[in-house]
Design a protein around this motif. Sequence first.
Motif, PDB file in Angstrom:
ATOM      1  N   UNK A  87      -9.370  68.329   3.091  1.00  0.00           N
ATOM      2  CA  UNK A  87      -8.346  67.316   3.405  1.00  0.00           C
ATOM      3  C   UNK A  87      -7.252  67.345   2.348  1.00  0.00           C
ATOM      4  N   UNK A 115       3.077  68.200  12.038  1.00  0.00           N
ATOM      5  CA  UNK A 115       2.910  67.399  10.842  1.00  0.00           C
ATOM      6  C   UNK A 115       2.062  66.153  11.088  1.00  0.00           C
ATOM      7  N   UNK A 158      -6.663  61.953  -6.178  1.00  0.00           N
ATOM      8  CA  UNK A 158      -5.342  61.485  -5.730  1.00  0.00           C
ATOM      9  C   UNK A 158      -4.508  61.049  -6.937  1.00  0.00           C
TER      10      UNK A 158
ATOM     11  N   UNK B  87      -3.964  51.372   4.760  1.00  0.00           N
ATOM     12  CA  UNK B  87      -3.691  52.812   4.698  1.00  0.00           C
ATOM     13  C   UNK B  87      -3.220  53.321   6.060  1.00  0.00           C
ATOM     14  N   UNK B  91       0.387  55.308   6.695  1.00  0.00           N
ATOM     15  CA  UNK B  91       0.484  56.646   7.298  1.00  0.00           C
ATOM     16  C   UNK B  91       1.180  56.597   8.669  1.00  0.00           C
ATOM     17  N   UNK B  94       5.007  56.754   8.518  1.00  0.00           N
ATOM     18  CA  UNK B  94       5.648  57.956   7.957  1.00  0.00           C
ATOM     19  C   UNK B  94       6.626  58.603   8.945  1.00  0.00           C
ATOM     20  N   UNK B  96       6.899  61.577   9.938  1.00  0.00           N
ATOM     21  CA  UNK B  96       6.254  62.493  10.885  1.00  0.00           C
ATOM     22  C   UNK B  96       5.463  61.744  11.957  1.00  0.00           C
ATOM     23  N   UNK B  97       5.196  60.469  11.736  1.00  0.00           N
ATOM     24  CA  UNK B  97       4.448  59.674  12.719  1.00  0.00           C
ATOM     25  C   UNK B  97       5.440  58.751  13.450  1.00  0.00           C
ATOM     26  N   UNK B 119       2.067  59.146   1.321  1.00  0.00           N
ATOM     27  CA  UNK B 119       0.886  59.888   1.796  1.00  0.00           C
ATOM     28  C   UNK B 119      -0.266  59.671   0.812  1.00  0.00           C
ATOM     29  N   UNK B 120       0.027  59.828  -0.483  1.00  0.00           N
ATOM     30  CA  UNK B 120      -1.023  59.703  -1.503  1.00  0.00           C
ATOM     31  C   UNK B 120      -1.533  58.267  -1.637  1.00  0.00           C
ATOM     32  N   UNK B 123      -3.892  57.790   1.196  1.00  0.00           N
ATOM     33  CA  UNK B 123      -5.145  58.504   0.888  1.00  0.00           C
ATOM     34  C   UNK B 123      -5.977  57.717  -0.123  1.00  0.00           C
TER      35      UNK B 123
END
Lengths: 297, 297
Positions: A87, A115, A158, B87, B91, B94, B96-97, B119-120, B123
Motif C-alpha cells: 500500500x 488515480x 507515514x 480519513x 481521501x 481529493x 482524483x476522487x 493522502x498521508x 493514511x
Amino acid sequence: MATFQLNSFLAAQQARVEALLNERVARLGPSGTPPQLAEAMRYSLLAGGKRLRPVLCLAFADLVARGSAVSAVAGDAACALEYVHTYSLVHDDLPAMDNDDYRRGRLTNHKVYGESMAILAGDALLTEAFTLVASGPESMRAALCRELAVASGAAGMVGGQVLDTAEDRPSALDYLIRMHRMKTGALIRAACRMGVLASGGDADALARADTYGDAVGLAFQIADDVLDVTATAAELGKPAGADAAAGRFTFPAVVGLEASRKLADQKVAEAIAAVRPLEGEDGPLAALARYTVERKS
Amino acid sequence: MATFQLNSFLAAQQARVEALLNERVARLGPSGTPPQLAEAMRYSLLAGGKRLRPVLCLAFADLVARGSAVSAVAGDAACALEYVHTYSLVHDDLPAMDNDDYRRGRLTNHKVYGESMAILAGDALLTEAFTLVASGPESMRAALCRELAVASGAAGMVGGQVLDTAEDRPSALDYLIRMHRMKTGALIRAACRMGVLASGGDADALARADTYGDAVGLAFQIADDVLDVTATAAELGKPAGADAAAGRFTFPAVVGLEASRKLADQKVAEAIAAVRPLEGEDGPLAALARYTVERKS
C-alpha cells in the motif's frame, strides 16, 4: 567464514511467501470485495519484490518455534506486513507524491487502474492487513495489530514519509537517521518483533528482534543510498546515480561514501550480535543481515 | 409518543466525543508524530460533524454497561470509528476522487495542506485508528480491530466506494442497497457492534446491535437522498437538488420519493424493534433511529 546458503534459503522463503499471499488474496472474492478492486490490489501485491519484511517475520517465527511448524498467525502477520509495504508503494507512486510511472519494470498501479482506484486499492490493502492479523482467536492478535499500526502510522512509516518531504528539512545526520528509522525502519523492526510474538517468544527474544530489526532496517537504507552511487544501471534495474542527480538527502551526501559503508557494516555487526544467542553461528538471520549490505540491487 | 429529549442527549454525547477525541489527539505529539502531520490530522478530525458513529458506539456501550461507567476501550473504539470516517472524507475529497474544495464550510484538507499531505494524513488517521483499538490488555481488543478492519476495508467502506464509482454500475435497487450497505452501512453497523463488544455484551445484544446498525445505516443513506430532493439549500448548508442535477444514482431516482420514504420508515421501525428488549420504550437508540430520517440536514 559464513557458509549458510543464503540464495537457496531466500528462494525457498520467497516461494513460501508467494504461496501464503496467494492463499489470502484468493479469499478477497468470496469476502465480497468488488472484482475490480480485488484486481487492483492483486496487481501490486503479486508484483514480486524481495519480500524482505515477511521473510524476516517468518525467520523469527521459525527460530522461536524451534523446529515446530509455525502457526497460521505467523503467516497472517507475514502477509499483513507485505500488504502494508505494498500500500505504501502504491500511494508513494501517485502523481501527487513521487509521480512514478514504473515500479519493478511494470506500470504503477495508477497508470493501469487510474488515480482514484490506486488511492482506494492502497487504502484497502492497509485495512485488509488489519483484517488478516486480527482474525482468529489467538490472544496475541491484538498485540500484533498494535505493532503493525504503530510501525505503519503517524509516528512510524507515514510520519517518516512526511519528514522526508518536509520543506524545511535539516540536512543533519541525526535527522536523516530519525527519518529512516520511521520511514522504513519501523516496519522492518515490526516484522522481526511480530515473528517473535506470533510464535509466543519471550521478552528476551523480543528485545533481540527489536535490536536486530532496528539495525538491519538502518543498514538496508544506507546500503540503498550507497548502491545508488556505486552500482550500475543494469544491476539496479533503474538509472544509477539518480539520488545524486536529484540532489537527494542520502547518507553518502551527508557523511560521504566511506563513512556510510562503515556505518552500515557497524549496524550489520550489531544485528548479528543481537541474534547470535538465538540462532548460534552462521544462521539465516546473520546471513540476511549481511545480505542487506552485500546485495547488488 | 416519544418524549425522549434527543436534542439535549445529542449535544451531551457530541461534547463527550469531542473530549475523547481531544484527549487522544493530544497524544500524537509525544508519540513522535511530525508536527505538520499531526496538524493536518487534527484539522479534519476536529472539524465538527454529527459524530454519529461514536455516538452510536457509546450508546450501545452505555446500554450494555447498565449504568456503570464504560471502560476506556469504549472511548478508544468510539474515537477509532471517527478516525476512520474522517480519513475516508479526506481521501474522498481529493482531486482524483470527488475534487471538493469545501467540507462543512471549511476548506478541504488538500486545499490547506496540499494533496500529498492529505493522502498521508488520511493514511495516518486510518492507521492510528488501529493503534487506538489495539492498545491495551483487554481481551476484546483483537475482536474490535477485526470489526473495524472488515467494515472499513475491501468488502466494506472502500469496496462500497468502488461500487459507487464503477463505470458499468447497474441502476437496480439491489445494487444500490448493496453499495450503501458497504459504503456507509458497514461502518455504522460496526459502530453499534463495537459498543456492545467494548462493554462485554452477550451474543443476543450483539445480534440486536447488528440488526439495528444495518437498518439505521440504510435509513440514514435513504434520508440523505430524500433530503437532497426535499430540503432547502439553507437547511442543507449546500446546494439542494445537486444529486438530481448531476443525475446521481439515488433512492428517489431508482424507486421514487414516496417509496424511498416508505423504505426508510420501514428500516427505522426494524431498528427500533431490534433494540426494544434492550432499552425498553422511549430510549436513546429509538430516538437516534428516528432522527436519521427526521433530521433537516
